[in-house]
Write an enzyme that holds these catalytic residues in place. Structure first.
Site, PDB file in Angstrom:
ATOM      1  N   TYR A   1       0.839  -1.195   0.000  1.00 13.65           N
ATOM      2  CA  TYR A   1       0.000   0.000   0.000  1.00 13.65           C
ATOM      3  C   TYR A   1       0.871   1.241   0.000  1.00 13.65           C
ATOM      4  CZ  TYR A   1       1.358   0.384   4.828  1.00 13.65           C
ATOM      5  OH  TYR A   1       2.100   0.499   5.956  1.00 13.65           O
TER       6      TYR A   1
ATOM      7  N   SER B   1       5.558   7.894   8.480  1.00 13.88           N
ATOM      8  CA  SER B   1       6.241   8.508   9.628  1.00 13.88           C
ATOM      9  C   SER B   1       7.743   8.268   9.617  1.00 13.88           C
ATOM     10  CB  SER B   1       5.624   8.047  10.942  1.00 13.88           C
ATOM     11  OG  SER B   1       5.913   6.704  11.204  1.00 13.88           O
TER      12      SER B   1
ATOM     13  N   THR C   1       2.824   4.477  12.386  1.00 16.87           N
ATOM     14  CA  THR C   1       3.206   3.817  13.632  1.00 16.87           C
ATOM     15  C   THR C   1       4.727   3.746  13.828  1.00 16.87           C
ATOM     16  OG1 THR C   1       3.080   1.669  12.532  1.00 16.87           O
ATOM     17  CG2 THR C   1       1.117   2.404  13.717  1.00 16.87           C
TER      18      THR C   1
HETATM   19  N1  GLU Z   1       6.017   3.335   7.474  1.00 19.84           N
HETATM   20  C1  GLU Z   1       4.691   3.856   7.601  1.00 19.84           C
HETATM   21  C2  GLU Z   1       4.574   4.868   8.719  1.00 19.84           C
HETATM   22  O1  GLU Z   1       5.095   4.725   9.808  1.00 19.84           O
HETATM   23  C3  GLU Z   1       3.723   2.784   7.723  1.00 19.84           C
HETATM   24  C4  GLU Z   1       3.668   2.139   9.077  1.00 19.84           C
HETATM   25  C5  GLU Z   1       2.387   2.475   9.776  1.00 19.84           C
HETATM   26  O2  GLU Z   1       1.850   3.557   9.727  1.00 19.84           O
HETATM   27  O3  GLU Z   1       1.931   1.547  10.409  1.00 19.84           O
HETATM   28  O4  GLU Z   1       3.908   5.847   8.500  1.00 19.84           O
END
Ligand code: GLU
Length: 354
Positions: free
Chosen positions: A51, A84, A117
């Site tokens: 995604y 993030s 996350t």
């Molecule tokens: N790498 C992305 C982020 O931290 C996807 C991980 C997530 O949101 O769970 O925004």
């Protein structure tokens, strides 16, 4: 509970307000600030994990959970649309200043921040130290994109609004809500790359638990935060460069010397065990300290505290230890600490205090 008959109005661009029918409800006003992440991710099909993070705008996030409008009047603000892993000091400043502005408004009860996350624990801890309000600030996200089977984002958002809207959640510092759990910003850590049960508070445990919007708090953080923190977003404009260096077997001092040459003002060691490293690495850290760089020893172990003067002579070398803060969080506190002082005794006190 604050009873209002009018919507909370803001002049921020990219603002999404609740529908007209909600404006008349006597509900708390909650701000939803979106930064991106998987909770705003879309996939072409619902049955695999591939995604694009951060594509769904805050308006669609709010509209996807109509039940949340029975808990609060929601105003959405798009701060960023990033995974993030790309979170940075500039977005942090913008997020914290915007948050501070809205929380200063008496008609706002609390805020939800949607966030990827991966680095949520760092943003939560940063806000925990610079936000000058005891109103609930809740970070949430999702491990599955919005279009996936059993997406976890909608219930996480609903639960987060319930917490942010509640007087019961005041005074706990910044919170992370995910998978029916309420974590404190200082303790929470992402522990699993894929599972919806990724967030844990390994050293001290949960603050509270949720069940479809109703929640109970079980304990309160004693470490200093938000209204009692000496750090404030009102007086910080930029953060100094602080790097994390990961310790391992067969380690030499090359990366530590490179960090100093590149202008790092602080170095956090993700040390082995009790924040330790090879003799060569410790010697390079001592040299860096002699050049004015502040060294904080944290650990790559997943729980436990790093204590002073055990195997490493912190007093002789002028090193700081991180207590229970993992390397990512120690980096945040060292950045903030260096905005106040480069005195290592004072910085060590920050690590015992926050
Ligand atoms: N790498 C992305 C982020 O931290 C996807 C991980 C997530 O949101 O769970 O925004």
């Amino acid at each position: 509970m604050i009873l209002l008959t009018l919507s909370y109005v803001t002049n921020t661009r990219n603002v999404h307000s609740m529908s007209q029918s909600n404006l008349t409800k006597s509900l708390p006003n909650v701000i939803v600030m979106a930064t991106g992440g998987t909770i705003a991710g879309t996939a072409s099909a619902g049955d695999d994990g591939v995604y694009q993070a951060g594509e769904v705008p805050v308006s669609a996030l709010i509209d996807a959970v109509p039940e949340a409008s029975s808990l609060a009047n929601l105003t959405g603000i798009q701060i960023a649309s990033i995974g993030s892993q790309d979170m940075n000091d500039v977005v942090w400043m913008q997020l914290a200043k915007e948050l501070d502005k809205h929380l200063s408004n008496d008609s706002v009860s609390g805020a939800v921040i949607t966030h990827g996350t991966d680095t949520m624990e760092e943003t939560a801890f940063y806000l925990n130290l610079v936000v000058d309000s005891d109103k609930p600030v809740v970070l949430t996200g999702a491990m599955r994109p919005a279009t996936a089977l059993s997406a976890d984002g909608p219930l996480n958002l609903y639960n987060s609004v319930a917490v942010a809207a509640s007087e019961k959640a005041r005074g706990y510092g910044v919170l992370v809500v995910a998978n029916d759990s309420i974590h404190g910003a200082r303790e929470v850590v992402k522990t699993n790359t894929l599972s919806v049960q990724t967030f844990e508070s390994p050293n001290m445990g949960l603050l509270g638990a949720l069940h479809f919007g109703s929640f109970r708090m079980y304990r309160k953080p004693l470490k200093t935060h938000t209204t009692n923190s000496i750090f404030s977003i009102r007086s910080i404009e930029e953060l100094p460069r602080v790097v994390v260096i990961f310790a391992h077997s067969n380690m030499n001092g090359d990366l530590i010397r490179a960090a100093v040459e590149m202008g790092a003002k602080g170095i956090v060691l993700a040390g082995v065990g009790n924040g330790n490293a090879s003799k060569l690495a410790i010697a390079a850290m001592a040299e860096a300290r002699e050049q004015g760089v502040v060294i904080v020893r944290s650990t790559r172990s997943s729980s436990g505290a790093v204590l002073r003067n055990q195997e490493v002579d912190d007093d002789a070398n002028g090193f700081v230890v991180s207590d229970q803060l993992n390397p990512a969080k120690a980096r945040v506190l060292l950045q903030l600490g260096l905005t106040q002082t480069d005195d290592v005794k004072t910085i060590q006190e920050y690590f015992w205090t926050y």
